[in-house]
Design an enzyme around this catalytic site. Structure first.
Site, PDB file in Angstrom:
ATOM      1  N   HIS A 143      40.074  35.361  58.210  1.00 33.85           N
ATOM      2  CA  HIS A 143      40.887  34.516  57.327  1.00 33.85           C
ATOM      3  C   HIS A 143      42.296  34.426  57.890  1.00 33.85           C
ATOM      4  CE1 HIS A 143      42.791  32.873  53.786  1.00 33.85           C
ATOM      5  NE2 HIS A 143      41.620  32.772  53.187  1.00 33.85           N
ATOM      6  N   PHE A 169      40.893  22.456  49.253  1.00 34.06           N
ATOM      7  CA  PHE A 169      40.674  23.656  50.062  1.00 34.06           C
ATOM      8  C   PHE A 169      40.359  23.209  51.481  1.00 34.06           C
ATOM      9  CE2 PHE A 169      39.467  28.221  48.812  1.00 34.06           C
ATOM     10  CZ  PHE A 169      40.567  28.376  47.978  1.00 34.06           C
ATOM     11  N   GLN A 179      33.895  35.694  59.782  1.00 36.99           N
ATOM     12  CA  GLN A 179      35.069  34.870  59.476  1.00 36.99           C
ATOM     13  C   GLN A 179      36.339  35.703  59.459  1.00 36.99           C
ATOM     14  OE1 GLN A 179      35.742  32.713  55.449  1.00 36.99           O
ATOM     15  NE2 GLN A 179      35.372  31.181  57.026  1.00 36.99           N
ATOM     16  N   LEU A 230      44.464  39.810  51.083  1.00 34.08           N
ATOM     17  CA  LEU A 230      44.359  38.360  51.244  1.00 34.08           C
ATOM     18  C   LEU A 230      45.443  37.600  50.489  1.00 34.08           C
ATOM     19  CD1 LEU A 230      42.364  36.026  52.254  1.00 34.08           C
ATOM     20  CD2 LEU A 230      41.734  35.899  49.857  1.00 34.08           C
ATOM     21  N   ARG A 246      39.025  27.379  58.363  1.00 35.78           N
ATOM     22  CA  ARG A 246      39.647  28.692  58.620  1.00 35.78           C
ATOM     23  C   ARG A 246      39.599  29.129  60.080  1.00 35.78           C
ATOM     24  NH1 ARG A 246      37.444  31.841  53.212  1.00 35.78           N
ATOM     25  NH2 ARG A 246      38.862  30.720  51.843  1.00 35.78           N
ATOM     26  N   ARG A 281      32.171  29.585  57.380  1.00 38.13           N
ATOM     27  CA  ARG A 281      32.117  29.268  55.946  1.00 38.13           C
ATOM     28  C   ARG A 281      33.369  28.518  55.519  1.00 38.13           C
ATOM     29  NH1 ARG A 281      34.125  31.574  51.035  1.00 38.13           N
ATOM     30  NH2 ARG A 281      35.057  33.373  52.061  1.00 38.13           N
ATOM     31  N   GLU A 340      43.721  30.951  50.175  1.00 35.65           N
ATOM     32  CA  GLU A 340      43.825  29.588  50.711  1.00 35.65           C
ATOM     33  C   GLU A 340      44.390  28.636  49.648  1.00 35.65           C
ATOM     34  OE1 GLU A 340      40.715  28.749  53.378  1.00 35.65           O
ATOM     35  OE2 GLU A 340      40.413  26.737  52.603  1.00 35.65           O
ATOM     36  N   HIS A 373      37.240  38.777  57.124  1.00 41.80           N
ATOM     37  CA  HIS A 373      37.171  38.354  55.726  1.00 41.80           C
ATOM     38  C   HIS A 373      35.746  38.236  55.192  1.00 41.80           C
ATOM     39  CE1 HIS A 373      38.506  36.450  52.072  1.00 41.80           C
ATOM     40  NE2 HIS A 373      37.861  35.324  52.329  1.00 41.80           N
TER      41      HIS A 373
HETATM   42  C1  LIG Z   1      39.911  38.966  48.989  1.00 40.97           C
HETATM   43  C2  LIG Z   1      38.788  37.984  48.937  1.00 40.97           C
HETATM   44  C3  LIG Z   1      38.956  36.751  48.323  1.00 40.97           C
HETATM   45  C4  LIG Z   1      37.920  35.831  48.268  1.00 40.97           C
HETATM   46  N1  LIG Z   1      38.103  34.637  47.638  1.00 40.97           N
HETATM   47  C5  LIG Z   1      37.071  33.761  47.544  1.00 40.97           C
HETATM   48  C6  LIG Z   1      37.209  32.527  46.839  1.00 40.97           C
HETATM   49  O1  LIG Z   1      38.253  32.218  46.266  1.00 40.97           O
HETATM   50  N2  LIG Z   1      36.144  31.694  46.797  1.00 40.97           N
HETATM   51  C7  LIG Z   1      34.965  31.975  47.400  1.00 40.97           C
HETATM   52  O2  LIG Z   1      34.037  31.179  47.330  1.00 40.97           O
HETATM   53  N3  LIG Z   1      34.801  33.155  48.045  1.00 40.97           N
HETATM   54  C8  LIG Z   1      35.810  34.050  48.130  1.00 40.97           C
HETATM   55  N4  LIG Z   1      35.634  35.233  48.794  1.00 40.97           N
HETATM   56  C9  LIG Z   1      34.290  35.623  49.221  1.00 40.97           C
HETATM   57  C10 LIG Z   1      33.493  36.109  48.013  1.00 40.97           C
HETATM   58  O3  LIG Z   1      34.364  36.610  47.041  1.00 40.97           O
HETATM   59  C11 LIG Z   1      32.489  37.200  48.384  1.00 40.97           C
HETATM   60  O4  LIG Z   1      31.687  36.760  49.435  1.00 40.97           O
HETATM   61  C12 LIG Z   1      31.609  37.508  47.196  1.00 40.97           C
HETATM   62  O5  LIG Z   1      32.392  37.813  46.053  1.00 40.97           O
HETATM   63  C13 LIG Z   1      30.640  38.637  47.451  1.00 40.97           C
HETATM   64  O6  LIG Z   1      29.901  38.822  46.279  1.00 40.97           O
HETATM   65  P1  LIG Z   1      28.594  39.709  46.262  1.00 40.97           P
HETATM   66  O7  LIG Z   1      28.072  39.685  44.872  1.00 40.97           O
HETATM   67  O8  LIG Z   1      27.708  39.314  47.365  1.00 40.97           O
HETATM   68  O9  LIG Z   1      29.164  41.175  46.620  1.00 40.97           O
HETATM   69  P2  LIG Z   1      30.218  42.116  45.865  1.00 40.97           P
HETATM   70  O10 LIG Z   1      30.982  41.423  44.825  1.00 40.97           O
HETATM   71  O11 LIG Z   1      30.981  42.825  46.939  1.00 40.97           O
HETATM   72  O12 LIG Z   1      29.284  43.152  45.139  1.00 40.97           O
HETATM   73  C14 LIG Z   1      28.520  44.078  45.857  1.00 40.97           C
HETATM   74  C15 LIG Z   1      27.893  45.032  44.859  1.00 40.97           C
HETATM   75  O13 LIG Z   1      26.950  45.833  45.531  1.00 40.97           O
HETATM   76  C16 LIG Z   1      27.104  47.174  45.158  1.00 40.97           C
HETATM   77  N5  LIG Z   1      26.639  48.000  46.271  1.00 40.97           N
HETATM   78  C17 LIG Z   1      26.951  47.902  47.587  1.00 40.97           C
HETATM   79  N6  LIG Z   1      26.289  48.839  48.294  1.00 40.97           N
HETATM   80  C18 LIG Z   1      25.553  49.545  47.411  1.00 40.97           C
HETATM   81  C19 LIG Z   1      24.671  50.651  47.529  1.00 40.97           C
HETATM   82  N7  LIG Z   1      24.419  51.227  48.685  1.00 40.97           N
HETATM   83  N8  LIG Z   1      24.110  51.133  46.413  1.00 40.97           N
HETATM   84  C20 LIG Z   1      24.360  50.582  45.198  1.00 40.97           C
HETATM   85  N9  LIG Z   1      25.182  49.529  45.035  1.00 40.97           N
HETATM   86  C21 LIG Z   1      25.761  49.018  46.122  1.00 40.97           C
HETATM   87  C22 LIG Z   1      28.581  47.327  44.835  1.00 40.97           C
HETATM   88  O14 LIG Z   1      28.753  48.367  43.909  1.00 40.97           O
HETATM   89  C23 LIG Z   1      28.883  45.961  44.203  1.00 40.97           C
HETATM   90  O15 LIG Z   1      28.596  46.008  42.821  1.00 40.97           O
HETATM   91  C24 LIG Z   1      36.679  36.150  48.863  1.00 40.97           C
HETATM   92  C25 LIG Z   1      36.505  37.379  49.488  1.00 40.97           C
HETATM   93  C26 LIG Z   1      37.543  38.296  49.547  1.00 40.97           C
HETATM   94  C27 LIG Z   1      37.334  39.593  50.255  1.00 40.97           C
END
Ligand SMILES: Cc1cc2nc3c(=O)[nH]c(=O)nc-3n(C[C@H](O)[C@H](O)[C@H](O)COP(=O)(O)OP(=O)(O)OC[C@H]3O[C@@H](n4cnc5c(N)ncnc54)[C@H](O)[C@@H]3O)c2cc1C
Length: 628
Positions: free
Chosen positions: A235, A113, A233, A245, A281, A381, A248, A346
């Protein structure tokens, strides 16, 4: 009122891991989430999880790559914790049944990566996040952890001492999206915010519609500072028409970037002579936009990402999902044609200030995952470093909130007055002077989010201490009043118009390339939209699945975060990581080896700084020129 030991807000990767960890420590845990957990945006993660699990690799190499990727703005204790704990957490996922891709001999596969000195990205096809969520949700169900899904959390129930570091969080207010009921949730031990990213601040983003930065904005208004918000960031490989997306992982497997002249520009124009397409990135995004701006883009808008030479067998084995995305969202067959790509918003490197136990400066309030800033990623990142952050720091926050002693944290939260005195506030921007944020306090001390400024909330002259139940109940009443008002108003401006104006201005002015004029324009736009938000109303008066109401509440969060990003970007007059400034083309280590902190000071943003920690367990990381 609902009551649990630990409340986890959000059911994505960070929230699920935190809930499992707290439950393992014996706590009564509940998850409150606006989306069903497996619909969380973690499910969109494609490429993989960085973990040093192979011979020849080691945690300190992972830590070094991460610090270099951060452009020396990450904190060493957080980075080293990530690198040390990620192998065990990844193997834990494997033991819970995560279907990692494997080599012929049965060992777990790893791919290269961007910015990594070793191929350490563990993956499950190009659907790593999907499998991660399902694997952990299974554990949540198995353990009987209660999930309140389709509950929108709109305010934190926090006490109102003048000094935020003396406040306590006792719970949250939830709005039941299915019925329109507003109810209190009390947490006996702690509330963990795991609410994910803020991509909806921009109009071209890889993030889902639900990524509105709710947790970060609520914590900010409750008194927790936001850290390093200017570092967003972009992407390099998103589909031009939708922002979807293209992982990568495509470049990791050998995908190549071409400009309209058919040149492999990463090498041809010397953007990254060693790593080419697999540079970090920020480097690749700037290279693509430079090509486009200099007239070598395709249709003046994008470049090509080509994976045809990898062959059908390898593509369908490792990148099948990419074929679906390119075909469904861009009408392109990735086996036959190159895919059009351009940079898109991103990830937010900044967020809620925490230490390595997930604690914020408010007692009982934690944060983990993309909404938090611990800080692992600094100013940029590395791909594959967010998913390990979710599981490593999600687990730590869960354990600590459940009462486990994790020892003295090395990262301090709250203000470092000695540093501030020595540093002096040397910034070209006075955050309060441009007006705006203080406008969010309407007559009688009530803000547009329904919460009250701390001085107004204390009706007893500041002597009596409110009980936890009172604190939660008062927040519930604030939100009932706010929601009634939004639903009963029958004219005004609608959130969709405001959101569009905000998103367009941010994409135009606070993007990969930034300059003072654009940043000031964005700030004016944000503050104009903020004023107009005072007259916002919801056309649909229904209380059942009223998405317009939810989007209207989210709009306030987007505004607060857009302002934080722009203020931080305007103040930081250097070029570091993802933050490029036209007028300031060098990294200024003498002045800027410090984190940007933005505190909500009774209705106005206040800017200050805290030092970066470069002292690691064994060595101090010396800032070097960052080349790939
Ligand atoms: C398309 C894409 C691909 C990616 N690929 C990678 C990868 O391959 N490797 C890597 O390391 N990172 C990757 N990333 C980054 C990584 O996936 C994210 O940073 C990470 O998944 C975020 O996880 P999280 O648990 O913080 O939030 P999320 O998975 O977004 O979860 C947020 C949660 O909070 C809840 N929520 C939000 N606001 C409220 C509210 N007001 N009240 C109640 N609930 C709420 C939502 O319902 C959800 O359940 C990628 C990101 C994207 C966008």
């Amino acid at each position: 009122m609902h009551e649990h030991d630990v409340l986890v807000i959000g059911g994505g990767g960070a929230g699920l891991r935190a809930a499992i960890a707290a439950q393992e420590e014996g706590a009564d845990v509940a998850i409150v989430t606006k989306l069903h957990p497996v619909r969380s945006h973690t499910g969109a993660a494609e490429g993989g999880i960085n973990a040093a699990i192979r011979e020849g690799d080691s945690w300190d190499l992972h830590a070094y790559d991460t610090m270099k990727g951060s452009d020396y703005l990450g904190d060493a204790p957080a980075i080293e914790t990530l690198a040390q704990d990620s192998p065990e957490e990844t193997i834990q996922l494997e033991h819970w049944g995560m279907p990692f891709s494997r080599e012929d001999d049965g060992t777990v596969s790893q791919r290269p990566f961007g910015g990594l000195s070793f191929p350490r990205t563990t993956y499950a096809g190009a659907e790593t996040g999907h499998h991660l969520l399902h694997t952990m949700y299974e554990q949540v169900v198995k353990r009987g952890i209660q999930v309140y899904d389709e509950w929108y959390v709109s305010e934190l129930a926090v006490t109102d001492e003048d000094d935020p570091s003396e406040r306590t969080c006792h719970g949250v207010v939830g709005y039941d999206i299915k019925t329109g009921q507003v109810e209190g949730f009390k947490a006996r031990n702690g509330v963990i915010l795991a609410t994910g990213g803020l991509g909806q601040v921009y109009d071209h983003t890889t993030n889902a519609v639900a990524n509105t930065g709710d947790g970060a904005a609520m914590a900010y208004r409750a008194g927790v500072p936001l850290e390093d918000m200017e570092f967003i960031q972009f992407h390099p490989t998103t589909l031009p028409s939708t922002g979807v997306l293209i992982s990568e992982g495509v470049r990791g497997e050998g995908g190549i970037l071409y400009n309209a002249e058919g040149e492999r520009f990463m090498f041809e124009y010397g953007y990254a002579n060693n790593d080419g397409e697999l540079a970090s990135r920020d480097v690749v995004s700037r290279a693509e936009l430079t090509e486009i701006n200099e007239g070598r883009g395709v249709e003046d808008e994008y470049v090509y990402l080509d994976m045809r030479h990898l062959g059908e067998e390898r593509i369908t084995d490792r990148l099948e999902n990419i074929l679906h995305l390119a075909r469904d969202f861009e009408g392109v067959d990735g086996l036959e044609e190159p895919m059009p790509v351009k940079p898109g918003q991103h990830y937010a490197m900044g967020g809620i200030e925490t230490n390595e136990h997930g604690q914020t400066c408010i007692d009982g309030l934690y944060a983990a995952g993309e909404c938090a800033c611990v800080s692992v990623h600094g100013s940029n990142r590395l791909g594959g470093n967010a998913l390990p952050e979710l599981i490593v720091f999600g687990a730590r926050a869960g354990r600590h909130a459940a009462g486990t002693d994790l020892g003295e944290p090395e990262i301090a939260t709250g203000r470092d007055e000695e540093f501030e005195r020595e540093d002096g506030l040397d910034t070209p921007v006075d955050p309060g002077a441009v007006g705006g944020a203080s406008d969010a306090v309407a007559d009688g001390g009530e803000r547009t989010d329904g919460s009250r400024s701390s001085s107004d909330a204390r009706s007893d002259g500041g002597t009596a201490v409110a009980s936890a139940d009172d604190v939660v109940q008062r927040a519930v009443e604030n939100q009932r009043t706010r929601i009634d008002r939004l639903l009963n108003e029958d004219s005004g401006v609608q959130q969709a118009e405001l959101r569009e104006k905000l998103q367009k201005s941010m994409t135009q002015n606070v993007n990969v390339f930034r300059n003072e004029e654009g940043l000031k324009t964005a700030l004016e736009d944000i503050r104009e939209v903020r004023e107009r938000y005072e007259d916002v109303y919801v056309d649909d008066p229904s209380r059942t699945f009223n998405t317009d109401l939810i989007h209207t509440i989210e709009m306030q969060n987007l505004l607060d975060l857009a302002e934080a990003i722009t203020l931080g970007a305007l103040a930081r007059d250097e070029f570091r990581g993802a933050h490029w400034r036209q007028e300031h083309q060098e990294r200024k280590d003498d002045e800027w080896l410090k984190h940007t902190m933005l505190a909500w000071n009774d209705g106005s943003p206040e800017l200050y700084y805290k030092p970066v920690i470069l002292e690691g367990e064994e060595d101090t990381y010396e800032p070097k020129v960052r080349s790939y």
